[in-house]
Every structure is written in structure tokens, then in C-alpha cells.
Design an enzyme around this catalytic site. Structure first.
Site, mmCIF file in Angstrom:
data_model
loop_
_atom_site.group_PDB
_atom_site.id
_atom_site.type_symbol
_atom_site.label_atom_id
_atom_site.label_comp_id
_atom_site.label_asym_id
_atom_site.label_seq_id
_atom_site.Cartn_x
_atom_site.Cartn_y
_atom_site.Cartn_z
ATOM 1 N N GLU A 272 0.880 -1.188 0.000
ATOM 2 C CA GLU A 272 0.000 0.000 0.000
ATOM 3 C C GLU A 272 0.906 1.224 0.000
ATOM 4 O O GLU A 272 1.744 1.352 0.879
ATOM 5 C CB GLU A 272 -0.882 0.027 1.245
ATOM 6 C CG GLU A 272 -1.723 -1.212 1.474
ATOM 7 C CD GLU A 272 -2.779 -1.404 0.418
ATOM 8 O OE1 GLU A 272 -3.194 -0.412 -0.219
ATOM 9 O OE2 GLU A 272 -3.187 -2.568 0.217
ATOM 10 N N CYS B 85 -2.216 9.101 4.481
ATOM 11 C CA CYS B 85 -2.104 8.700 3.081
ATOM 12 C C CYS B 85 -3.352 9.156 2.326
ATOM 13 O O CYS B 85 -3.310 9.420 1.134
ATOM 14 C CB CYS B 85 -1.952 7.209 2.981
ATOM 15 S SG CYS B 85 -3.069 6.343 4.083
HETATM 16 P P1 NAD Z 1 8.469 4.966 4.220
HETATM 17 O O1 NAD Z 1 8.316 4.293 2.901
HETATM 18 O O2 NAD Z 1 9.586 5.891 4.386
HETATM 19 O O3 NAD Z 1 8.642 3.882 5.344
HETATM 20 C C1 NAD Z 1 7.725 2.825 5.515
HETATM 21 C C2 NAD Z 1 8.437 1.656 6.165
HETATM 22 O O4 NAD Z 1 9.385 1.153 5.262
HETATM 23 C C3 NAD Z 1 9.199 2.020 7.411
HETATM 24 O O5 NAD Z 1 9.036 0.993 8.358
HETATM 25 C C4 NAD Z 1 10.610 2.078 6.946
HETATM 26 O O6 NAD Z 1 11.540 1.805 7.943
HETATM 27 C C5 NAD Z 1 10.636 0.999 5.912
HETATM 28 N N1 NAD Z 1 11.705 1.102 4.914
HETATM 29 C C6 NAD Z 1 12.395 2.200 4.513
HETATM 30 N N2 NAD Z 1 13.290 1.868 3.581
HETATM 31 C C7 NAD Z 1 13.152 0.552 3.360
HETATM 32 C C8 NAD Z 1 13.796 -0.363 2.483
HETATM 33 N N3 NAD Z 1 14.746 0.025 1.644
HETATM 34 N N4 NAD Z 1 13.391 -1.613 2.492
HETATM 35 C C9 NAD Z 1 12.424 -2.028 3.331
HETATM 36 N N5 NAD Z 1 11.802 -1.216 4.194
HETATM 37 C C10 NAD Z 1 12.158 0.064 4.199
HETATM 38 O O7 NAD Z 1 7.081 5.631 4.540
HETATM 39 P P2 NAD Z 1 6.670 6.470 5.824
HETATM 40 O O8 NAD Z 1 7.329 7.792 5.753
HETATM 41 O O9 NAD Z 1 6.839 5.666 7.054
HETATM 42 O O10 NAD Z 1 5.110 6.610 5.584
HETATM 43 C C11 NAD Z 1 4.563 7.551 4.762
HETATM 44 C C12 NAD Z 1 4.147 6.966 3.431
HETATM 45 O O11 NAD Z 1 3.272 5.873 3.624
HETATM 46 C C13 NAD Z 1 3.403 7.927 2.545
HETATM 47 O O12 NAD Z 1 3.884 7.815 1.243
HETATM 48 C C14 NAD Z 1 1.960 7.450 2.635
HETATM 49 O O13 NAD Z 1 1.159 7.793 1.544
HETATM 50 C C15 NAD Z 1 2.146 6.002 2.755
HETATM 51 N N6 NAD Z 1 1.000 5.368 3.348
HETATM 52 C C16 NAD Z 1 0.141 4.671 2.552
HETATM 53 C C17 NAD Z 1 -0.971 4.063 3.100
HETATM 54 C C18 NAD Z 1 -1.937 3.281 2.254
HETATM 55 O O14 NAD Z 1 -2.779 2.589 2.800
HETATM 56 N N7 NAD Z 1 -1.855 3.340 0.937
HETATM 57 C C19 NAD Z 1 -1.206 4.175 4.461
HETATM 58 C C20 NAD Z 1 -0.321 4.888 5.247
HETATM 59 C C21 NAD Z 1 0.797 5.466 4.667
#
Ligand code: NAD
Length: 945
Positions: free
Chosen positions: A705, A739
């Protein structure tokens, strides 16, 4: 009215048209809406109206004529219920009322107050009204019937006031701040009224603000300045179950104050609203759902008031002859002097009843709304609905001349009252806390105090039976107070990631083979654990992620919902699908996939982590939870709740750690079968790619997501009050870090008025720490996010016009990571500002020529997560429903806050590849389907023939 009452569908369509009318700028728009609303019920209309409707589309002059006639008709109707459009006219009208020996109270109609400048304007309008009426009153002759009671002279001028209109944020969650803000505008009004000898009655509005209104009024009128003033009162609504309790409270207060206080006893005008809110929130219904129960309560409360008329002086507002007769009999029985009580009725209603009471020598006061006709339409529709409701006395008594005996019968409740609004389905969402209740607010604030004393917390990684010692260098901080460390966390890397996979792998066979029922029960126990820890979790979410308490509570409730919903869903999927043939048994069933890695974001720090993890678990997978770096303590608390609920060791593991380090190790690990991720599009795509490339014994399943660039379309006919508030809450709630947040608003036609009100409303939002209930805007998640968002704002100013940039007060700015709301106009739909997710309080306003243009712009990004539309055109709603292609579309409401099961959530295009969290397809992604066929024929013999 008689005509609309005959047919409910006509009535609904006609009232909807009346409600839309103020927003329609041109005769063409009026004609179009007329056709759209009344076209579908044309067959039920009188012939001339049906004829005009059928020809309107082909004839411009007929369309214009119809538009003109409709506007004139509605204005005429409005004039029946709205006593004057400006000060001279209202003065003339109340003078006419006085000639008929009718007293009056004037109420100023207005649009919803959404900014402090509008609240100032409303206060000023009241001050003018007081002066204008008081000046006029100097020339009125004294009328004993209406200007006098047994205690002496009564003010000739009487005004009614809604306190919520004196502040842009009358928020039950922030009683102190709200009361402070209202007082600054209410007190000058009260002072002016007292000086000019004007009576002030406080109207009562919807139930959510009732406790706050009572607190405010008792505080202000109990103060040294106002305690000796007798010309004030408040409305109490008899349809509320707690009305008697409120009266008791006011009685004690009034005795203590030492000055009598007036009570206007009404039945209540927000009945449907209260029922809808209660049903949507899962709260007890605060009103009697049965009209007769309200009438009975009204009579009981009238008796109660008559017995205490010296302390609480009664004014009875009703058009119900039976209620009024009951009061008259009560007065007689108690041998009270005539006019010891007052009767009140609405302007334009029940005229014969007013005349009769005046003739009897009673004091009758007319509630006379005053204001511009078109903005007063919302009031008008309420009055029309009241007059035409099946149960209305006015309808049955005055319009239909119903059976007298029935009308005058003692009200008897049919016994249909429901205490809680039940939803007609198996799963029920956890009800949110009601922050208008002091108990809810106090529980949160105690939990916050207790948590602050415990900081910093120790939040180790949990791998199988092992807890990894925390590292002093790794911690999470309160984003609103960077010097406050919330938790110290374990530093984890490759070794811990491998150990976590090994632990999950070892626990898998046993967990897979347990019954679905056993796993589902564990999820339900987890829901109970979370509920038990609710206030502690709220406090932790407030301090670690910078959400305010109501938003934090919504996060906890959503987590609880996921547990309960997935338990129900897994039980549903557990029934094998049988397709037996003669001599052959066929059975399809589901099995778990194996080890699941759950990678979660910080923005719904509990709900998303919990939802993804419990879905994997109930399906029989073992789990490694990898929370976001910013919110490890919330994840650890979830882990503890899971252990308390009884999840076996190793089945679920917690691996806090840097995403860039442990993420790729987990994703690429050969023993990991499933990765479920929610976060940014960059990371999501990278995970997807890495998972696809991994040379392991299976194709890894990825549930992903990602982000959005969500738009709300505001149609030319939208209700501006609602559109401005809906856009503002969607764009700036939790600082735009949802999001589902709105980051583009696409306005059709002239957008000046919309932008102006949006800017004013946004400018009225207070910025401050999330644990201060007065803050509407809290911090962004961390310093890195702040700098990233600021850089994006700076870049955007090169291509678009920055029309509003809020300012963070300097002391707050110095303490934490704050960004005030920013609004851009003149935005090119193709620019980065309109295309790329910023994930902060930044909103782009984009103009559109028409609906086609708006839909094209709305669909014109790489994302398809949420979207919205504000419109009162049925055809526009139909088109946008079909053509604005996003995962979750919301019409005429904000676009955030999806509820599990009710609004399964998730998008497509670059917003995600999964199928809707909290929906019926979600668990399938965590399962492999298997089909087993057995030939049961043995040498020509089969047992099942
Ligand atoms: P992010 O992608 O920076 O981080 C999400 C998770 O991924 C964290 O736990 C992070 O540590 C991990 N991560 C980072 N780099 C990684 C890698 N290389 N490999 C594996 N894992 C890694 O996102 P964020 O800043 O925590 O959240 C915000 C984002 O999430 C926004 O883009 C938002 O739109 C999205 N979001 C989407 C939904 C949905 O349902 N579509 C819901 C909530 C948030």
C-alpha cells in the site's frame, strides 16, 4: 406545503433543491438543478409543473422562466419563516408583532462560522442588532401583556444567541480553549445587552456541544460581573434523555447564584442529526427516538419547572396544543398568577394558536429569525421539515385538521426507544471516545501525565524468546518537543534480522496447524487487550507520533477493528469449498504462506502495523514486525499486548530498526514468503522489485500500500460551508500526513470565494503540541520531514502562487518540528506540486473550467488512492462516481477516516497493489488456495452413490 406533504419523494427532492439554491449563481444553473431534482418525480407533480419540466431542456426562455419562478417561490416561502432581511426590516416586523400583543426574540441567521474573522463579524452584527432594537424600543409604548410579569417589567427587546457562532472552533475536546475563545466575544455582547436593557437567551444546539455550552454559560453568568443579572436564560431540549439532569444542575447553580434564571423549554430541533451521529459513532442515542416519549418528557419537565418557577423562570416553546394545555392546567392547578410563564412560538407557524393564547391574556413570544434569505435556507429547510414531518403537531393539527381527540391524548410512548443504535451486521466498529464527556478527556490526560513520568521507555527488539538490549544511541523523540526522548530502542542489523526470520520459521509449522478458531480467538483477545490499554496507547501515540488525542483514539479503534474483523473474516474463509462429483470428492481450502515480514509506516503507527500483522497471523503465517523508525514504542506496546493475549513465542517477532538496513535483508531472505508493506511509493516499488528478483524457492508474495496525490473536486454548486471545512480537515488533519489526505483541490468555475474562505478558516487553526487540546495543527513527524517539506514548499513557490503560509509561533517552532499550513493557487496540474506526494500540510488549489476538465485533472496523476467531490448536482455525482477512478471516493464529506469493513481502504495505480485493508478480499493475499480431489471409486464401488 400541503402539496409536498402528499408525497415523500417529492418532498425530499424539493427540499434538496431548496437547500442547493443559495449556491446557484445563474438562471441556467437553477434550471438545471430544478430539472435534475424534480425530473425524476415529474410524474408525481401537478400537470403544469410537469409540463414545464419536460419542455425546459429545449427552451431557454422556459428554463429561465422556471428558474425565476422557482427563486421567487422559494424566497416567498423563506419570507414566511424569516422575519426580516436587514435591521430596518426586522425592526418594522417586530413592531408589527408588538401591535398584535406578541413579544419577540430575534435570532441572527448566518452561514457556518469557520474562521475567527467570521466570528468577529457575527459578534459585531449582534452588537448592532442590540443597539438598533434598543433604540427602536425607546419609542414603543409599554404593553402590560408582554412587557410585564408578576415580578415587574420585562425587557421589550429579547435576542437569542448560538454560542458556537462566536468561535471558529467550538470543540468539546478542548473545553478550556473553546470557553476562553467564546468568552472574548460573548462577554461584550452580554455587557452591551445588559447596558441597553436587552434580554439574552442562549440557544441550545447539537448534543456534542451541550456540556460545553452549559459549562460556558454557568461560568460566565456566575461570574461577579453577571451574577446579579436576571434577564438571561438558556434553552433546554426535552427530547434529550439527560434534560432533567441538566435542569437539576441549573437549579442548584441558580440557587447558588442568587438570581433567577430563565429556561426556555423546547423539544429540540436536531433530532435526526443526533440519531445519525449516534448510529455512525456507535454511541448511545441521546434523544428519545419516539415522539410521544419526548412529548411526555416535555410535560413532566414543564411540571417540574412550574414547581420551581421562582428560581428557574419558565418559557415554554411549543406548537403542540396538548403540551400548552398541560402547562395552562398546571398553572391553574398551582394557582400561579397569569403570565408567570411565557409561551414561545416560531415566526410563521401556528398563527391561530398564537392568536388564541394572546386572546386568553397569555404572554406569547415569537422567535423571529433575521438574516439574508438565501443563506438562511438551511434554517428554512429545517422548519419545512419540521412542519411536514408525519409526527408534527403543526402538520396534523393545523394543516390536516387531524382527529382532535388523538391530538389531545396523553402522550404514550410506543416503547420503541433504543438505547444503542445497533448496526445490522455481524462485525461492529469500536466506538470512538466521546470527547464531549469530561471522563474521556480526563482519562486521556491522566494517561499522558503517567506516561510523561515514565519516559524514556525501554523498547527492546523481541526475537523468539529473546529480548535484545536497547542501545542508548537509538531512540524515538516527541516530534513536538525534540528534547523529549520517548523510547530507547535496540539497535538491530543483519544478525538480528536473520535471527528473527529463523525464529519465525521455527514457529511456523505449529502455528500453521492450529485451528483457525484458535487463531481467531487470539485476535479477539488482542482486541480486548488493546481496548484495556486504550488510554495508555492514546498517550503514547500522542507523544511519539504527534497526533492529537481524538486522532490517536481513532488509531487505537482501527487497530481493534482490524483484530475483530479479520477474526470474523478468517472464520468465513475457513469453511472448505466442496464440489463433489459421483465417485470424486473435491475440496478447496486455504493455507498460510509461511514467514511474513510486516513493514509499517509511522503515520498510523498502531492501526496499520496491527492490521497487517493480525491479517498475516490469523491466516496462519508467522510474523516479523518491522515498525517505522519514528514509532518503535507504539510497536513495542502492541507486541506486549500480543504477548498478553497469548500469542506463542516466535509466532510474532518485533524488529525495530532502520528500514534501509534491515528492510532489504528481510525482503531478500530466502525463508520469507510474504512481504506486506505500507509506506512510500519509492520504498514500495523497491521492495516489489527486490522480492521479484530474489532467487529463492518460491515467488515471494508482496502486498503493498503506497502513497497518493488525492484530490477533492469542488463543484460550482457545492455547499461552501461544508466544502471549505471538508477540504481543510482532509488537507490539514494530522498535518496532512495521512495517506488519504487531500493535497489537491480542484475548483470548478470561479474559485475566489472558496479560496478566500478556505484561507480564512485555515488561518484560524491554532498550531501547537499534540498533547495540548487547543492545537488544531501539531508537529510533523521529525526534523527530516520538516526540512523535506520546507524544501518542497520553496520549490513550489517558483511555479505557483503561495496564497497562504501560516506562521508557527516562535517558541513552539524552537521546540519541535512544526510546519504551518500552506496553500498554493495558480497551480499547473502537471507540476511537481500537483503530481508528487509531499506528505505535509501543503495544499494545491487548481482551477477547472467544467466537470470534464476537473475529472481529467483529478485522474491525471500516477496515483489512485482517495478522492472527493462536493456537489449538489445528482448528475455530477453520478459522473464523478463513475469516472473519478480512485480506490476510495467520498462524496460531500471529508476524504479521510475510512472505517474497517464500512469503507475497505486502499488504492491502485502507484497507490498500491493490494486489495483493500479492512475489506472482504484482504486476507486472501495472505493465503495459498489448495484444491484436493479424491477418487472414491474402488473397483466400481463408491460409497457416495
Ligand atoms: P516509508 O516508505 O519511508 O517507510 C515505511 C516503512 O518502510 C518504514 O518501516 C521504513 O523503515 C521501511 N523502509 C524504509 N526503507 C526501506 C527499504 N529500503 N526496504 C524495506 N523497508 C524500508 O514511509 P513512511 O514515511 O513511514 O510513511 C509515509 C508513506 O506511507 C506515505 O507515502 C503514505 O502515503 C504512505 N501510506 C500509505 C498508506 C496506504 O494505505 N496506501 C497508508 C499509510 C501510509
Amino acid at each position: 406545503m400541503a402539496w409536498t406533504m402528499r408525497d415523500d419523494r417529492v418532498k425530499v427532492q424539493l427540499f434538496r433543491f431548496v437547500d442547493a439554491l443559495p449556491g446557484l449563481r445563474t438562471p441556467e444553473a437553477i434550471a438545471e438543478h430544478l430539472a435534475e431534482y424534480l425530473g425524476p418525480v415529474a410524474a408525481r407533480l401537478p400537470f403544469p409543473a410537469a409540463w414545464v419540466l419536460s419542455r425546459m431542456r429545449d427552451s431557454t426562455w422556459l428554463a429561465r422562466l422556471a428558474a425565476f419562478a422557482a427563486t421567487v417561490g422559494v424566497r416567498q416561502l423563506a419570507r414566511k419563516f424569516i422575519a426580516g432581511e436587514d435591521l430596518p426590516r426586522i425592526i418594522a416586523e417586530v413592531t408589527r408583532l408588538r401591535h398584535r400583543h406578541l413579544a419577540f426574540t430575534v435570532d441572527l441567521l448566518g452561514e457556518a462560522i469557520i474562521s475567527s474573522s467570521e466570528a468577529d463579524a457575527y459578534r459585531d452584527a449582534y452588537l448592532q442588532l442590540i443597539d438598533g432594537l434598543a433604540d427602536a424600543a425607546a419609542t414603543w409604548p409599554h404593553d402590560l401583556q408582554i412587557d410585564h410579569d408578576q415580578h415587574g417589567a420585562l425587557p421589550a427587546v429579547n435576542i437569542s444567541l448560538k454560542v458556537s457562532a462566536l468561535v471558529n472552533r467550538f470543540d468539546p475536546a478542548d473545553p478550556l480553549g473553546s470557553v476562553r475563545a467564546v468568552r472574548t466575544r460573548l462577554e461584550p455582547i452580554l455587557r452591551a445587552a445588559r447596558k441597553r436593557g436587552v434580554f439574552v437567551n442562549i440557544d441550545m444546539e447539537h448534543n456534542a456541544v451541550r456540556p460545553l455550552t452549559l459549562d460556558l454559560i454557568t461560568e460566565v453568568l456566575g461570574s461577579d460581573e453577571f451574577r446579579g443579572w436576571r434577564d438571561v436564560g438558556i434553552a433546554i431540549q426535552a427530547y434529550l434523555r439527560c434534560a432533567h439532569q441538566d435542569l437539576e444542575r441549573l437549579l442548584r447553580w441558580s440557587e447558588d447564584r442568587g438570581t433567577p434564571f430563565w429556561i426556555r423549554l423546547v423539544k429540540g430541533a436536531y433530532h435526526d442529526h443526533e440519531r445519525v451521529v449516534a448510529a455512525q459513532q456507535g454511541w448511545p442515542v441521546p434523544v428519545f427516538t419516539d415522539k410521544a416519549a419526548t412529548d411526555a418528557n416535555y410535560e413532566a419537565l414543564s411540571d417540574w419547572l412550574l414547581d420551581r418557577h421562582d428560581v428557574l423562570r419558565p418559557a415554554f416553546a411549543s406548537h403542540n396544543v396538548r403540551s400548552i394545555a398541560h402547562i395552562l392546567a398546571g398553572v391553574e392547578q398551582r394557582r400561579l398568577p397569569q403570565r408567570a410563564v411565557e409561551f414561545q412560538m416560531l415566526y410563521g407557524m401556528a398563527e391561530p394558536l398564537k392568536a388564541t393564547l394572546v386572546e386568553r391574556g397569555e404572554r406569547v413570544r415569537v422567535y423571529a429569525p433575521y438574516g439574508r434569505l438565501l443563506p438562511g435556507m438551511a434554517y428554512l429547510v429545517r422548519r419545512l421539515l419540521e412542519n411536514t414531518s408525519n409526527q408534527s403537531f403543526v402538520r396534523v393539527g393545523f394543516l390536516e385538521h387531524g382527529d382532535e381527540e388523538g391530538l389531545l391524548m396523553k402522550p404514550q410512548s410506543g416503547g420503541t426507544a433504543h438505547i444503542t443504535a445497533a448496526r445490522p451486521r455481524g462485525f461492529t466498529n469500536q466506538a470512538l471516545l466521546d470527547f464531549s464527556q469530561a471522563s474521556s478527556r480526563e482519562a486521556c490526560s491522566h494517561a499522558l501525565d503517567a506516561l510523561r513520568r515514565r519516559l524514556p521507555l525501554t523498547c527492546p527488539a523481541v526475537i523468539g524468546v529473546t529480548r535484545i538490549a536497547v542501545d542508548d544511541r537509538v531512540c524515538s523523540r516527541n516530534p513536538g518537543r525534540q528534547d523529549q526522548i520517548v523510547a530507547r530502542v535496540s539497535a538491530t542489523g543483519e544478525a538480528e534480522a536473520n535471527a528473527a526470520v529463523a525464529a519465525a520459521m521455527a514457529a511456523f509449522p505449529d502455528w500453521r496447524d492450529r485451528s483457525v478458531e484458535e487463531r481467531a480467538v487470539l485476535l479477539e483477545r488482542l482486541a480486548d487487550e488493546l481496548l484495556r490499554r486504550r488510554h495508555d496507547l492514546i498517550a503514547l501515540i500522542v507523544l511519539e507520533s504527534g497526533k492529537n488525542a481524538p486522532e490517536a483514539d481513532a488509531d487505537v479503534c482501527e487497530a481493534i477493528d482490524f483484530c475483530r474483523f479479520y477474526a470474523v473474516e478468517m472464520r468465513r474463509l475457513d469453511t472448505a469449498r466442496i464440489r463433489d462429483l459421483p465417485g470424486e470428492q473435491n475440496r478447496m481450502f486455504y493455507e498460510p504462506r509461511g514467514v511474513a515480514v510486516v513493514i509499517a509506516p509511522w503515520n498510523f503507527p498502531l492501526a496499520i502495523l496491527c492490521g497487517m500483522a493480525t491479517a498475516a497471523l490469523v491466516a496462519g503465517n508467522t510474523v516479523i514486525m518491522k515498525p517505522a523508525e519514528q514509532t518503535p514504542a507504539i510497536a513495542f506496546h502492541l507486541m506486549e499486548a500480543m504477548q498478553a493475549a497469548g500469542f506463542p513465542q516466535g509466532v510474532v517477532n518485533l524488529l525495530p530498526g532502520t528500514g534501509e538496513i534491515v528492510g532489504p535483508i528481510l525482503v531478500g531472505h530466502p525463508d520469507v514468503s510474504l512481504i506486506t508493506f505500507t509506506g512510500s511509493v519509492a520504498v514500495g516499488l523497491a521492495i516489489n522489485e527486490q522480492a521479484a528478483r530474489s532467487r529463492t524457492a518460491e515467488v515471494k508474495r508482496v502486498v503493498c500500500e503506497m502513497g497518493g496525490k488525492n484530490a477533492i473536486i469542488v463543484d460550482a454548486d457545492a455547499d461552501l460551508d461544508e466544502a471549505v471545512l471538508g477540504v481543510m480537515h482532509s488537507a490539514f488533519g494530522y498535518q496532512g500526513q495521512k495517506c488519504s489526505a487531500c493535497s489537491r483541490v480542484i475548483v470548478i468555475g470561479d474559485h475566489a470565494a472558496f479560496v478566500e474562505r478556505l484561507v480564512q478558516a485555515t488561518a484560524s487553526l491554532t498550531i501547537g503540541p499534540a498533547d495540548d487540546p487547543a492545537s488544531a495543527i501539531g508537529p510533523v513527524i521529525d526534523e527530516e520531514a520538516k526540512h523535506r517539506i520546507l524544501a518542497r514548499i520553496a520549490e513550489a513557490t517558483k511555479s505557483a502562487r503561495l496564497i497562504y503560509a501560516g506562521i508557527v509561533p516562535s517558541d513552539i517552532d524552537a521546540a519541535g518540528s512544526y510546519i504551518a499550513p500552506h496553500i498554493f493557487t495558480d497551480v499547473d496540474p502537471a507540476s511537481s506540486l500537483a503530481q508528487d506526494e509531499i506528505f505535509g500540510p501543503v495544499l494545491a488549489v487548481i482551477g477547472a473550467r467544467n466537470l470534464d476538465d476537473a475529472i481529467r485533472i483529478a485522474n491525471g496523476t500516477r496515483f489512485a488512492l482517495t478522492g472527493g467531490l462536493y456537489s449538489r448536482s445528482p448528475s455530477a455525482i453520478t459522473r464523478v462516481t463513475r469516472e473519478f477512478r480512485v480506490g476510495n471516493l467520498y462524496i460531500n464529506r471529508k476524504i479521510t477516516g475510512a472505517l474497517v469493513d464500512v469503507q475497505p481502504f486502499g488504492g491502485f495505480k502507484l497507490s498500491g497493489i493490494g486489495s483493500k485493508a479492512g475489506g472482504p478480499d484482504y486476507l486472501l493475499q495472505f493465503l495459498v488456495p489448495r484444491c484436493v480431489t479424491e477418487n472414491t471409486l474402488r473397483h466400481g464401488f463408491t460409497p457416495d452413490l
